[in-house]
Design a protein around this motif. Structure first.
Motif, PDB file in Angstrom:
ATOM      1  N   LYS A  42       0.844  -1.214   0.000  1.00 41.67           N
ATOM      2  CA  LYS A  42       0.000   0.000   0.000  1.00 41.67           C
ATOM      3  C   LYS A  42       0.875   1.258   0.000  1.00 41.67           C
ATOM      4  N   SER A  45       2.092   1.875  -3.448  1.00 40.45           N
ATOM      5  CA  SER A  45       0.999   2.441  -4.233  1.00 40.45           C
ATOM      6  C   SER A  45       0.859   3.941  -3.983  1.00 40.45           C
ATOM      7  N   SER A  66      -4.341  -5.924  -5.332  1.00 38.84           N
ATOM      8  CA  SER A  66      -5.359  -4.930  -4.950  1.00 38.84           C
ATOM      9  C   SER A  66      -4.742  -3.841  -4.077  1.00 38.84           C
ATOM     10  N   GLU A  67      -3.789  -4.200  -3.220  1.00 38.14           N
ATOM     11  CA  GLU A  67      -3.087  -3.197  -2.420  1.00 38.14           C
ATOM     12  C   GLU A  67      -2.217  -2.308  -3.299  1.00 38.14           C
ATOM     13  N   GLU A  69      -2.756  -1.498  -6.410  1.00 40.77           N
ATOM     14  CA  GLU A  69      -3.609  -0.596  -7.185  1.00 40.77           C
ATOM     15  C   GLU A  69      -4.361   0.404  -6.309  1.00 40.77           C
ATOM     16  N   SER A  70      -4.425   0.192  -5.002  1.00 36.99           N
ATOM     17  CA  SER A  70      -5.330   0.939  -4.117  1.00 36.99           C
ATOM     18  C   SER A  70      -5.234   2.454  -4.249  1.00 36.99           C
ATOM     19  N   LYS A  73      -5.414   3.717  -8.441  1.00 37.49           N
ATOM     20  CA  LYS A  73      -6.482   3.432  -9.405  1.00 37.49           C
ATOM     21  C   LYS A  73      -7.243   4.655  -9.902  1.00 37.49           C
TER      22      LYS A  73
END
Length: 190
Positions: A42, A45, A66-67, A69-70, A73
């Protein structure tokens, strides 16, 4: 032959090895104890989201996509992510750990699904670089820079293992030759 037109300009880019394997598997087997894990990914990101880089590539993007892209995005468009599944990696996992993103305000790209190329040269199981456990290769993106010229560039993303024995060195050299052959194939098709 006619001399090609020369166009000048700039773009920015960065590449990150995000070390994306989980620290532990099955709750007790240490797999990647010094990796960044969920919180560290994260933080990566957030750093990228505020960077303004036009193009960003990733290696070892396995478990924490997903972390990753958090925070990005809202600003970036991402290429395909091939999810990592540990039990499949004991055989051959349908993942390469590669990732790609472009800044929405400055770039667009064609998806790489038609342009993924697997290495034929490989060596090593889970304890020797995992070349034979992952579908390693090259991802090819065609990026259009959204500026007055709309310049189109080819971006290749790959991740080859470091080598510490003769068999790994030979496989890595073979992979480098495959990258060169792929680049030459792009050039001959233009």
């Amino acid at each position: 032959p006619e001399e090609p037109e020369t166009i000048t300009g700039t773009f920015t880019g960065a590449t990150y090895n995000v070390d994306g394997l989980p620290a532990k598997v099955l709750g007790f087997i240490t797999l990647n104890g010094d990796g960044p894990g969920s919180d560290g990914t994260k933080a990566i990101s957030q750093k990228i989201a505020t960077s303004g880089w036009d193009i960003v590539t990733f290696q070892e993007n396995f478990t924490y996509n997903s972390e990753l892209e958090s925070a990005m995005k809202s600003y970036y468009t991402f290429g395909t992510h091939r999810k990592f599944e540990l039990l499949k990696a004991l055989g051959t996992a349908d993942t390469d750990g590669l990732g790609f993103a472009t800044l929405n305000s400055t770039c667009s790209f064609s998806d790489e699904d038609e342009s993924w190329w697997a290495f034929t040269e490989k060596y090593g199981s889970l304890t020797k670089g995992a070349d034979e456990n992952l579908k390693k290769g090259i991802r090819h993106y065609v990026v259009t820079l959204k500026n007055d010229t709309n310049v189109v560039i080819d971006v290749l993303v790959t991740h080859m293992n470091t080598a510490d024995n003769d068999a790994q060195i030979a496989a890595q050299n073979g992979q480098l030759q495959e990258v060169a052959a792929y680049i030459n194939s792009i050039r001959s098709n233009k």
